[in-house]
Design an enzyme around this catalytic site. Structure first.
Site, PDB file in Angstrom:
ATOM      1  N   HIS A  14       0.829  -1.214   0.000  1.00  0.00           N
ATOM      2  CA  HIS A  14       0.000   0.000   0.000  1.00  0.00           C
ATOM      3  C   HIS A  14       0.861   1.262   0.000  1.00  0.00           C
ATOM      4  O   HIS A  14       0.455   2.283   0.546  1.00  0.00           O
ATOM      5  CB  HIS A  14      -0.958   0.030   1.194  1.00  0.00           C
ATOM      6  CG  HIS A  14      -1.673  -1.268   1.401  1.00  0.00           C
ATOM      7  ND1 HIS A  14      -2.840  -1.585   0.747  1.00  0.00           N
ATOM      8  CD2 HIS A  14      -1.361  -2.354   2.154  1.00  0.00           C
ATOM      9  CE1 HIS A  14      -3.234  -2.802   1.111  1.00  0.00           C
ATOM     10  NE2 HIS A  14      -2.343  -3.305   1.955  1.00  0.00           N
TER      11      HIS A  14
ATOM     12  N   SER B 225      14.954  21.223 -16.868  1.00  0.00           N
ATOM     13  CA  SER B 225      13.757  22.003 -17.163  1.00  0.00           C
ATOM     14  C   SER B 225      14.192  23.308 -17.797  1.00  0.00           C
ATOM     15  O   SER B 225      15.232  23.859 -17.438  1.00  0.00           O
ATOM     16  CB  SER B 225      12.997  22.270 -15.865  1.00  0.00           C
ATOM     17  OG  SER B 225      12.165  23.393 -16.026  1.00  0.00           O
TER      18      SER B 225
ATOM     19  N   LYS C  76      15.929  21.252 -11.651  1.00  0.00           N
ATOM     20  CA  LYS C  76      15.296  19.985 -12.017  1.00  0.00           C
ATOM     21  C   LYS C  76      16.220  19.027 -12.761  1.00  0.00           C
ATOM     22  O   LYS C  76      17.030  19.425 -13.578  1.00  0.00           O
ATOM     23  CB  LYS C  76      14.073  20.254 -12.920  1.00  0.00           C
ATOM     24  CG  LYS C  76      12.984  21.030 -12.253  1.00  0.00           C
ATOM     25  CD  LYS C  76      12.256  20.218 -11.195  1.00  0.00           C
ATOM     26  CE  LYS C  76      11.425  19.168 -11.840  1.00  0.00           C
ATOM     27  NZ  LYS C  76      10.014  19.430 -11.818  1.00  0.00           N
TER      28      LYS C  76
ATOM     29  N   GLU D 113       9.809   7.750 -17.632  1.00  0.00           N
ATOM     30  CA  GLU D 113       8.462   8.298 -17.828  1.00  0.00           C
ATOM     31  C   GLU D 113       7.944   7.948 -19.224  1.00  0.00           C
ATOM     32  O   GLU D 113       6.774   7.608 -19.423  1.00  0.00           O
ATOM     33  CB  GLU D 113       8.462   9.821 -17.625  1.00  0.00           C
ATOM     34  CG  GLU D 113       8.577  10.194 -16.154  1.00  0.00           C
ATOM     35  CD  GLU D 113       8.749  11.689 -15.925  1.00  0.00           C
ATOM     36  OE1 GLU D 113       8.517  12.477 -16.863  1.00  0.00           O
ATOM     37  OE2 GLU D 113       9.124  12.064 -14.803  1.00  0.00           O
TER      38      GLU D 113
END
Ligand code: ARG
Length: 466
Positions: free
Chosen positions: A163, A284, A290, A297
């Site tokens: 979980h 970025s 970043k 992804e």
């Protein structure tokens, strides 16, 4: 000009009084995408021609002309000099037309005892068999990369989650081996699918077989097929193997997508379990701090297109009566894109895996939080005679107390733990350590470092014998 390919360049022109409209031509042509079947189309044609000569259907001199013609065509294609024409619809007619230009009547005889229906089915199977072999090789390289990383981290402790909450400590090596298991099932599925891909449709001709005394086994042997498709109607219309392949591919991408999701999560600065090499990340354009995990992804994102191709092929087939229908031409692009996506993804993934830097301290710290050894304390009590449910209850109280005091279970101290039950002895703190916890799970399938090493050895032996 008249005769084959004469009038309007088409193979069937004598039957027609007007050429197809430009729109129809564009709509029905496949040459823009099926030209990547050229090499397997030529391989299939050469095997067919050799069989025709061996059975006396074609003369030896015609066979020699055909072979000579294909040598030239292969050179032209390799050099980018081959002129693909939309008027000739697909890869098969383009190549046959060029062969006829080069070698005359022998080229026109090649299509004896054959149809584009069994020809294209053969081409796709040959192409997909090669692609499957390439994917199996890449899959193995990825498994090897994961095994190498797992070996380095057989003892590295991280939190195991259920979980998405800290559950019990595991070793990072053990966690990685879960993916090796998934990938070995993927490899098994692909190898199994390959057996069904590797059957020869050629000889089915348009749908019913042919009146010529062909030798299908001869062609099958030449092309490395395990056998022939035994029903001509099924041979030209079956695309199960392509659907199966896409189903295998979907499962494989699903596994890589799950792994990608973990990498993205582990790499987020809040978690900080790993770092990926800079070459797998981008910055970025606006936020200088970043470092984004673009590759995992995108793997996650590309999984959707592969599922889409599986749905496309299933839907393509569901309404088709026997035997060949033009619908089948739509089988290629989904299949090609599935293979391209898989090949690129597996290649990147194996390389990315070798560049994973592990922050073992962060992992350990996270494993020490969240009372991850609470089950170990319960097991300790059970081993001293307490029924498991009672032990569970007792430890739950201790967790609550520790939580209120803002410490972990060990932080309660030996005396307080001993007060829980007369069964708790002086050795209790040892059971609460992370090492004690993982080492104690020492059976096949468990997370103990010794088991991780044994599992790595088993996987390596299996890969070596495959
Ligand atoms: N381009 C076609 C395909 O991909 C080849 C077979 C065409 N056969 C036919 N009868 N029109 O399926």
């Amino acid at each position: 000009m008249t005769g084959q390919f004469g009038n309007k360049n088409k193979a069937w022109s004598a039957r027609f009084s007007e050429p197809v409209s430009d729109l129809v031509k564009r709509y029905t042509a496949s040459v823009d995408f099926d030209q990547r079947l050229a090499e397997v189309d030529i391989r299939g044609s050469l095997a067919h021609a050799a069989m025709l000569a061996a059975t006396g259907i074609l003369s030896e001199s015609d066979l020699a002309s055909i072979q000579r013609g294909f040598t030239t065509i292969r050179e032209e294609i390799a050099a980018g000099r081959f002129e693909w024409s939309l008027d000739l619809e697909d890869v098969h007619l383009n190549i046959e037309k060029r062969l006829t230009e080069l070698v005359g009547d022998a080229g026109k005889r090649l299509h004896t005892a054959r149809s584009r229906n069994d020809q294209v089915a053969t081409d796709i199977r040959l192409w997909l068999r090669d692609a499957t072999d390439e994917i199996l090789t890449l899959l193995r390289a990825l498994q090897e990369a994961l095994l190498a990383l797992a070996e380095q981290h057989a003892d590295t402790i991280m939190p195991g989650f259920t979980h998405l909450q800290v559950a019990q400590p595991v070793t990072f090596g053990h966690h990685l081996l879960a993916y090796v298991e998934m990938l070995s099932r993927d490899a098994g599925r692909l190898a199994d699918t390959r057996r069904r891909i590797n059957r020869l449709p050629l000889g089915a001709a348009a749908l019913a077989g042919t009146t010529f005394p062909i030798d299908r086994e001869h062609v099958a042997r030449t092309l490395g097929f395990d056998g022939v498709c035994e029903n001509s109607l099924d041979a030209v219309s079956d695309r199960d193997f392509a659907i199966e392949f896409c189903a295998d591919a979907s499962l494989l991408m699903m596994h890589l997508s799950r792994f990608s999701e973990e990498l993205v999560n582990w790499m987020s600065p809040r978690v900080g379990f790993i770092d990926l090499s800079d070459r797998y990340c981008t910055g970025s354009s606006i936020m200088p701090q970043k470092k984004n995990p673009d590759v995992p992804e995108l793997v996650r994102g590309k999984t959707g297109r592969v599922y889409g191709h599986l749905m496309a092929l299933l839907t393509l087939m569901k309404g088709q009566p026997l035997a060949y229908n033009k619908d089948n031409q739509e089988d290629k692009e989904p299949l090609f894109d599935t293979v391209d996506t898989l090949v690129a993804t597996l290649r990147l993934f194996a390389d990315m895996t070798t560049g994973i830097q592990v922050r073992a301290e962060r992992m350990r710290q996270a494993a020490a939080e969240g009372f991850s050894t609470a089950t170990d304390l319960a097991d300790y009590l059970v081993k001293r005679g307490l029924p498991f449910r009672d032990a569970h209850e007792l430890v739950a109280q201790a967790v609550r107390e520790a939580s209120d005091a803002g410490v972990d279970l060990a932080g309660l101290g030996r005396e307080r733990l001993k007060a829980l039950s007369p069964l708790v002895g002086d050795d209790v703190l040892e059971t609460l350590t992370l090492e004690g916890s993982v080492n104690a799970r020492n059976h096949i399938g468990g997370t103990a470092p010794a088991q991780v090493r044994a599992a790595i050895a088993r996987h390596r032996a299996r890969l070596a014998s495959a």
